[in-house]
Design a protein around this motif. Structure first.
Motif, mmCIF file in Angstrom:
data_model
loop_
_atom_site.group_PDB
_atom_site.id
_atom_site.type_symbol
_atom_site.label_atom_id
_atom_site.label_comp_id
_atom_site.label_asym_id
_atom_site.label_seq_id
_atom_site.Cartn_x
_atom_site.Cartn_y
_atom_site.Cartn_z
ATOM 1 N N LEU A 99 0.855 -1.182 0.000
ATOM 2 C CA LEU A 99 0.000 0.000 0.000
ATOM 3 C C LEU A 99 0.892 1.234 0.000
ATOM 4 O O LEU A 99 1.828 1.316 0.800
ATOM 5 N N PHE A 100 0.627 2.173 -0.890
ATOM 6 C CA PHE A 100 1.376 3.433 -0.837
ATOM 7 C C PHE A 100 0.483 4.586 -1.282
ATOM 8 O O PHE A 100 -0.287 4.472 -2.231
ATOM 9 N N HIS A 101 0.592 5.677 -0.550
ATOM 10 C CA HIS A 101 -0.246 6.851 -0.777
ATOM 11 C C HIS A 101 0.368 7.730 -1.860
ATOM 12 O O HIS A 101 1.600 7.806 -1.982
ATOM 13 N N PRO A 102 -0.460 8.422 -2.677
ATOM 14 C CA PRO A 102 0.086 9.333 -3.687
ATOM 15 C C PRO A 102 1.041 10.372 -3.111
ATOM 16 O O PRO A 102 1.978 10.807 -3.790
ATOM 17 N N ASP A 103 0.838 10.771 -1.860
ATOM 18 C CA ASP A 103 1.733 11.768 -1.254
ATOM 19 C C ASP A 103 3.156 11.245 -1.115
ATOM 20 O O ASP A 103 4.108 12.026 -1.118
ATOM 21 N N LEU A 104 3.326 9.935 -0.988
ATOM 22 C CA LEU A 104 4.659 9.353 -0.842
ATOM 23 C C LEU A 104 5.503 9.574 -2.092
ATOM 24 O O LEU A 104 6.711 9.828 -2.004
ATOM 25 N N ILE A 105 4.874 9.484 -3.249
ATOM 26 C CA ILE A 105 5.626 9.529 -4.513
ATOM 27 C C ILE A 105 5.549 10.897 -5.195
ATOM 28 O O ILE A 105 6.147 11.091 -6.254
ATOM 29 N N ARG A 106 4.817 11.825 -4.590
ATOM 30 C CA ARG A 106 4.686 13.148 -5.204
ATOM 31 C C ARG A 106 6.057 13.826 -5.291
ATOM 32 O O ARG A 106 6.801 13.870 -4.320
ATOM 33 N N GLY A 107 6.400 14.322 -6.495
ATOM 34 C CA GLY A 107 7.681 14.997 -6.700
ATOM 35 C C GLY A 107 8.822 14.061 -7.023
ATOM 36 O O GLY A 107 9.942 14.516 -7.279
ATOM 37 N N THR A 108 8.572 12.754 -7.031
ATOM 38 C CA THR A 108 9.621 11.778 -7.356
ATOM 39 C C THR A 108 9.486 11.325 -8.802
ATOM 40 O O THR A 108 8.487 11.606 -9.471
ATOM 41 N N SER A 109 10.498 10.583 -9.263
ATOM 42 C CA SER A 109 10.442 10.023 -10.619
ATOM 43 C C SER A 109 9.229 9.104 -10.770
ATOM 44 O O SER A 109 8.524 9.147 -11.783
ATOM 45 N N LEU A 110 8.965 8.298 -9.742
ATOM 46 C CA LEU A 110 7.808 7.403 -9.787
ATOM 47 C C LEU A 110 6.513 8.197 -9.853
ATOM 48 O O LEU A 110 5.595 7.841 -10.602
ATOM 49 N N GLY A 111 6.429 9.283 -9.097
ATOM 50 C CA GLY A 111 5.219 10.103 -9.114
ATOM 51 C C GLY A 111 4.946 10.691 -10.481
ATOM 52 O O GLY A 111 3.791 10.793 -10.911
ATOM 53 N N ARG A 112 6.023 11.055 -11.188
ATOM 54 C CA ARG A 112 5.855 11.654 -12.522
ATOM 55 C C ARG A 112 5.468 10.611 -13.565
ATOM 56 O O ARG A 112 4.897 10.962 -14.601
#
Length: 298
Positions: A99-112
């Motif tokens: 489980l991972f929240h969108p806030d965890l990956i925001r601003g990262t390569s994965l988030g993009r």
């Protein structure tokens, strides 16, 4: 059993299964027979979940179809999507979940690039079936994330956790490529049916009543999600489903243009274009010439 259950955070989900929460934005769940507070016929999460189911444990409808979970199966659920659950209340769940929240990956390569992992929009009947070796790789990724969570948070934790989630998802891309190949006969059959579907579509009055055939419309005819159908067609043909549809339309347009009894406007309407100018633009983009120029040249 509640009709619908909304769980917004990873922490809430851990509490729902009586599990200690080690990080508010990410968790590795070992179900190990854990029974939730209450079952719901529909569940909606504010975060991403990847389920690794180890045994048959019930039916889940994710989209339009039911999938009976078998061992070594991965199912992906995107944040905000609804799953319909039909589970015996006396079963003991087995397996794991990331489980991972969108806030965890925001601003990262994965988030993009999270939208590039199109399997988060697949249906449950399009789940990923793992070999034993692939299962070990998945569990190894989960173990690395668990290690970071269990050893406390420091300045390196977020990057290592996100990098391992991204590594896991990239392995899943490879595993799905393998699954598309191993199901080549089935996929080829769908491609043949896709061609027939487009032929039948243009031999009916649907272009005039519905318009141009969309990827979503075609996917629905095969009871597939739009993303899974699009990925399948791309793997089989090297073209996106939209490109395939457009090439079919252009080939048919060329035949019609050579019939001097019909005007370009009439042909545009027959093909499903609401505005002839849009047809002219699409035809020129594909062939390099306008429909009128193509007619005069031929």
């Amino acid at each position: 059993m509640k009709d619908i259950l909304r769980i917004e955070t990873v922490s809430e989900h851990d509490a729902f299964y009586h599990k200690e929460n080690l990080h508010p934005l990410v968790s590795i769940m070992d179900f190990d027979g854990r029974v939730p507070e209450v079952y719901a016929s529909k569940m909606n999460f504010g975060f991403y979940i990847v389920y690794l189911k180890e045994v048959i444990c019930g039916d889940m409808k994710y989209g339009r179809h039911t999938y009976d979970y078998q061992d070594r199966t991965l199912v992906f659920v995107a944040a905000g999507q609804v799953i319909n659950v039909d589970i015996n209340t006396d079963y003991k769940p087995q397996g794991y979940a990331l489980l991972f929240h969108p806030d965890l990956i925001r601003g990262t390569s994965l988030g993009r690039h999270i939208d590039d992992y199109t399997f988060f929009s697949y249906q449950s009947n399009e789940a990923l079936h793992l070999s034993e070796k692939e299962r070990k790789i998945v569990l190894d990724c989960f173990d690395k994330i668990s290690y970071e969570l269990e050893h406390g948070v420091d300045k390196h934790s977020k990057k290592l956790i996100v990098d391992n989630i991204e590594l896991f998802l990239n392995y899943c891309v490879r595993f799905y490529d393998r699954q598309f190949i191993t199901r080549n006969d089935l996929n080829s059959d769908i491609l043949v049916q896709f061609e027939k579907l487009l032929n039948d579509y243009y031999q009916s009055d649907k272009p005039q009543t519905i318009g141009l055939p969309s990827v979503n419309y075609c996917a629905l005819q095969f009871h597939l999600s739009t993303n899974y159908f699009g990925d399948l067609i791309r793997k089989e043909t090297g073209k996106t489903a939209l490109e395939y549809i457009q090439l079919k339309m252009i080939a048919l347009a060329k035949q019609k243009i050579l019939d001097n009894k019909k005007t370009i406007n009439e042909i545009a309407y027959e093909l499903g274009f609401k505005y002839p100018a849009h047809f002219t633009r699409a035809f020129k983009k594909s062939t390099g010439v306008t429909p009128i120029e193509y007619r005069s040249q031929n």
